[in-house]
Design a protein around this motif. Sequence first.
Motif, PDB file in Angstrom:
ATOM      1  N   ILE A 179       0.859  -1.183   0.000  1.00 42.82           N
ATOM      2  CA  ILE A 179       0.000   0.000   0.000  1.00 42.82           C
ATOM      3  C   ILE A 179       0.895   1.233   0.000  1.00 42.82           C
ATOM      4  O   ILE A 179       1.357   1.671   1.059  1.00 42.82           O
ATOM      5  N   PRO A 180       1.196   1.807  -1.171  1.00 45.04           N
ATOM      6  CA  PRO A 180       2.115   2.947  -1.226  1.00 45.04           C
ATOM      7  C   PRO A 180       1.607   4.167  -0.464  1.00 45.04           C
ATOM      8  O   PRO A 180       2.371   4.848   0.210  1.00 45.04           O
ATOM      9  N   PHE A 181       0.330   4.482  -0.577  1.00 42.89           N
ATOM     10  CA  PHE A 181      -0.270   5.596   0.151  1.00 42.89           C
ATOM     11  C   PHE A 181      -1.437   5.075   0.981  1.00 42.89           C
ATOM     12  O   PHE A 181      -2.118   4.112   0.598  1.00 42.89           O
ATOM     13  N   ASP A 182      -1.688   5.729   2.106  1.00 45.35           N
ATOM     14  CA  ASP A 182      -2.732   5.285   3.031  1.00 45.35           C
ATOM     15  C   ASP A 182      -4.070   5.065   2.332  1.00 45.35           C
ATOM     16  O   ASP A 182      -4.795   4.116   2.636  1.00 45.35           O
ATOM     17  N   GLU A 183      -4.403   5.979   1.426  1.00 48.00           N
ATOM     18  CA  GLU A 183      -5.726   5.951   0.819  1.00 48.00           C
ATOM     19  C   GLU A 183      -5.735   5.311  -0.560  1.00 48.00           C
ATOM     20  O   GLU A 183      -6.657   5.517  -1.346  1.00 48.00           O
ATOM     21  N   GLN A 184      -4.707   4.548  -0.873  1.00 47.00           N
ATOM     22  CA  GLN A 184      -4.681   3.823  -2.138  1.00 47.00           C
ATOM     23  C   GLN A 184      -4.952   2.348  -1.896  1.00 47.00           C
ATOM     24  O   GLN A 184      -4.590   1.808  -0.844  1.00 47.00           O
ATOM     25  N   PRO A 185      -5.557   1.669  -2.866  1.00 51.39           N
ATOM     26  CA  PRO A 185      -5.763   0.227  -2.722  1.00 51.39           C
ATOM     27  C   PRO A 185      -4.442  -0.516  -2.798  1.00 51.39           C
ATOM     28  O   PRO A 185      -3.467  -0.017  -3.369  1.00 51.39           O
ATOM     29  N   PRO A 186      -4.378  -1.706  -2.231  1.00 54.92           N
ATOM     30  CA  PRO A 186      -3.124  -2.486  -2.294  1.00 54.92           C
ATOM     31  C   PRO A 186      -2.813  -2.917  -3.714  1.00 54.92           C
ATOM     32  O   PRO A 186      -3.697  -3.064  -4.556  1.00 54.92           O
ATOM     33  N   PRO A 239      -1.125  15.151  -3.245  1.00 49.42           N
ATOM     34  CA  PRO A 239      -2.376  15.633  -2.658  1.00 49.42           C
ATOM     35  C   PRO A 239      -2.559  15.093  -1.236  1.00 49.42           C
ATOM     36  O   PRO A 239      -2.272  13.919  -0.974  1.00 49.42           O
ATOM     37  N   ALA A 240      -3.018  15.935  -0.339  1.00 48.15           N
ATOM     38  CA  ALA A 240      -3.151  15.544   1.068  1.00 48.15           C
ATOM     39  C   ALA A 240      -4.077  14.347   1.232  1.00 48.15           C
ATOM     40  O   ALA A 240      -3.891  13.531   2.141  1.00 48.15           O
ATOM     41  N   GLU A 241      -5.072  14.240   0.348  1.00 50.14           N
ATOM     42  CA  GLU A 241      -6.045  13.158   0.492  1.00 50.14           C
ATOM     43  C   GLU A 241      -5.447  11.772   0.254  1.00 50.14           C
ATOM     44  O   GLU A 241      -6.074  10.759   0.595  1.00 50.14           O
ATOM     45  N   LEU A 242      -4.238  11.697  -0.314  1.00 50.05           N
ATOM     46  CA  LEU A 242      -3.598  10.399  -0.493  1.00 50.05           C
ATOM     47  C   LEU A 242      -3.112   9.804   0.829  1.00 50.05           C
ATOM     48  O   LEU A 242      -2.938   8.599   0.951  1.00 50.05           O
ATOM     49  N   GLY A 243      -2.872  10.665   1.804  1.00 51.23           N
ATOM     50  CA  GLY A 243      -2.336  10.183   3.076  1.00 51.23           C
ATOM     51  C   GLY A 243      -0.829  10.034   3.028  1.00 51.23           C
ATOM     52  O   GLY A 243      -0.159  10.549   2.135  1.00 51.23           O
ATOM     53  N   SER A 244      -0.290   9.302   3.975  1.00 50.77           N
ATOM     54  CA  SER A 244       1.167   9.147   4.095  1.00 50.77           C
ATOM     55  C   SER A 244       1.700   8.167   3.054  1.00 50.77           C
ATOM     56  O   SER A 244       1.059   7.173   2.734  1.00 50.77           O
ATOM     57  N   PHE A 245       2.907   8.482   2.596  1.00 53.64           N
ATOM     58  CA  PHE A 245       3.583   7.610   1.633  1.00 53.64           C
ATOM     59  C   PHE A 245       4.502   6.646   2.370  1.00 53.64           C
ATOM     60  O   PHE A 245       5.115   7.001   3.380  1.00 53.64           O
ATOM     61  N   ARG A 246       4.580   5.423   1.866  1.00 57.08           N
ATOM     62  CA  ARG A 246       5.556   4.469   2.398  1.00 57.08           C
ATOM     63  C   ARG A 246       6.191   3.715   1.234  1.00 57.08           C
ATOM     64  O   ARG A 246       5.541   3.456   0.218  1.00 57.08           O
ATOM     65  N   SER A 247       7.453   3.423   1.388  1.00 58.75           N
ATOM     66  CA  SER A 247       8.199   2.720   0.356  1.00 58.75           C
ATOM     67  C   SER A 247       8.572   1.339   0.867  1.00 58.75           C
ATOM     68  O   SER A 247       8.588   1.088   2.076  1.00 58.75           O
ATOM     69  N   ARG A 268      12.484  14.622  10.481  1.00 60.18           N
ATOM     70  CA  ARG A 268      11.976  13.349  11.016  1.00 60.18           C
ATOM     71  C   ARG A 268      11.347  12.473   9.941  1.00 60.18           C
ATOM     72  O   ARG A 268      10.858  11.379  10.245  1.00 60.18           O
ATOM     73  N   ALA A 269      11.365  12.919   8.706  1.00 63.99           N
ATOM     74  CA  ALA A 269      10.667  12.190   7.637  1.00 63.99           C
ATOM     75  C   ALA A 269      11.240  10.792   7.456  1.00 63.99           C
ATOM     76  O   ALA A 269      12.438  10.615   7.271  1.00 63.99           O
ATOM     77  N   VAL A 270      10.351   9.803   7.530  1.00 68.42           N
ATOM     78  CA  VAL A 270      10.685   8.394   7.314  1.00 68.42           C
ATOM     79  C   VAL A 270       9.655   7.842   6.345  1.00 68.42           C
ATOM     80  O   VAL A 270       8.452   8.037   6.534  1.00 68.42           O
ATOM     81  N   PHE A 271      10.102   7.138   5.333  1.00 66.56           N
ATOM     82  CA  PHE A 271       9.186   6.579   4.347  1.00 66.56           C
ATOM     83  C   PHE A 271       9.251   5.052   4.276  1.00 66.56           C
ATOM     84  O   PHE A 271       8.288   4.413   3.863  1.00 66.56           O
TER      85      PHE A 271
END
Length: 530
Positions: free
Chosen positions: A192-199, A518-526, A304-307
């Motif tokens: 799930i790259p972004f909180d609000e994206q499908p897996p 866009p803020a609506e995507l939520g947090s990004f994770r790699s 403090r940014a961690v991805f």
Amino acid sequence: MSTSPNQPDLPTSIPELAIEQEGFDAPSPSLVLLNDALATDLGFNPAWLRSEEGLRFLTGHGTETPGSLPVATAYAGHQFGNFAGLLGDGRALLLATVAGRPGLTGLKGQVGVPDKSTPTNAAASQATQLYEIQSKGTGPTPFSRGGDGKATLTSALREYLISEAMFALGVPTTRALAVIATGEDIYRGSQIPFDEQPPTSELQPGGIVVRVATSHLRVGTFELVARSGSDTMPRLINFAAARHRYDESAKRVLAGVVKRQADLVAQWMTCGFVHGVMNTDNASVSGETIDYGPCAFLDAHDPRAVFSSIDSTGRYAFGAQPTVAGWNLGRLAEALLPSLEETPDDALNTAREILGSFADEFASALTRHWLPKIGLPSSLADDPSATKLLRQWQSLLVKFGPDHTNVHRALISLTVPTDGNPLAEMPIARDEGQWPDAVAEWARKWESVREKKGVSKARARELMEAANPVYIPRNHLVTEALEQAGAGDTDLYLRLLEAVTHPFEAANFPTEFTLPAPAELGSFRSYCGT
């Protein structure tokens, strides 16, 4: 392909670190991307690389190709602060070592270009530099530890795009030579790259990325040799010294790596790059960025940014990178300790002295690289008023969290008449109401320092335009482009690749290429190891 007879390749010089291994038999390999310019610079005929024989070479089946003997190389490493033992190339093969002109990986004044600050090896030719060609995703090796040794096509495309973007930004890096689709689907589980994206799908198309580096020696290579109890270390030191233009002594190698790592991490910080997994097996002794696993770029500036999805403690956060680099160098010093001096006490003192230079080297490099971003020449790196102004600017970034890339580009407005105030009108992550006054006060100080130091507005603008990119591989754009490319549509990917490899040119690309997620995507994770 041609190599230098005066500088043998790694398998010849240190055969105990290399195991012969061919790539797996991909069902239907096909070339997706080829870096024609880089191929030509390395002495390859791009048409040959596109041929069946060339494709066999790129996928680790080039034993019939003169100069190619695919091997997996051994190294160890500390991962998240813990020694992980033997690691090695679990899904990569070193294909060949070739000669090319210096600077193809972005090292300047260090490789092939002697200067007064960099030790050189008198026996090494300064006209050429040796480069290693490595394919990643070529299947299992003796170091795979139960893994399949393969990679997804999207991870290969991701490394190609980001490594070439880093080169275009002027940051030393492994380069991307090619991406190959293997013609099979491999299981990697959903992400799930972004909180609000499908897996993502659990099955992904397989791929191989072919990359280029002056060497793939890591801090972990020295750790493995130090713990092996063999007589390999002197040869490893000499090999690293010859390949990377260090004088042939453990002290010179350690001092050279300290200097290059300080400069490299300073450039990461300057452009807002977060490596994400700075284990010692991912720390190159060449001074090149290597292993683009869970890396990312800042939108809002935040130390403090961690991805990375696996960095639960923030060990490899953006602002922690200099500290971690110093820690990694300590592990290199430990490995080299018996080779530094004749007595343990003298060796320890030498190691402490060399490691103690890292903080000053980093601070100096950070100032040199960042001053042009605020329109002041690097020659003012020792000027108290210029460095104070820079520290005040960096404090504003930390306090307010503007977009790291866009706020520096907006600084150009200080040098030309503009409608409105682009700098004061920047979107801010924190304390938004205080930003306009704070940045206006800093701008007044900037004007004063600029005038006192005799830097014209035209010169300041020139410096800013050359140091502050318009386009970077923004995480949400890369994610979207890879999703489409994985489904067979590479249009967005190719347009984004064109933009980020011409980062300082305000060209005819979509405005969206310059905007944060866009803020609506939520947090990004790699994710790592895909």
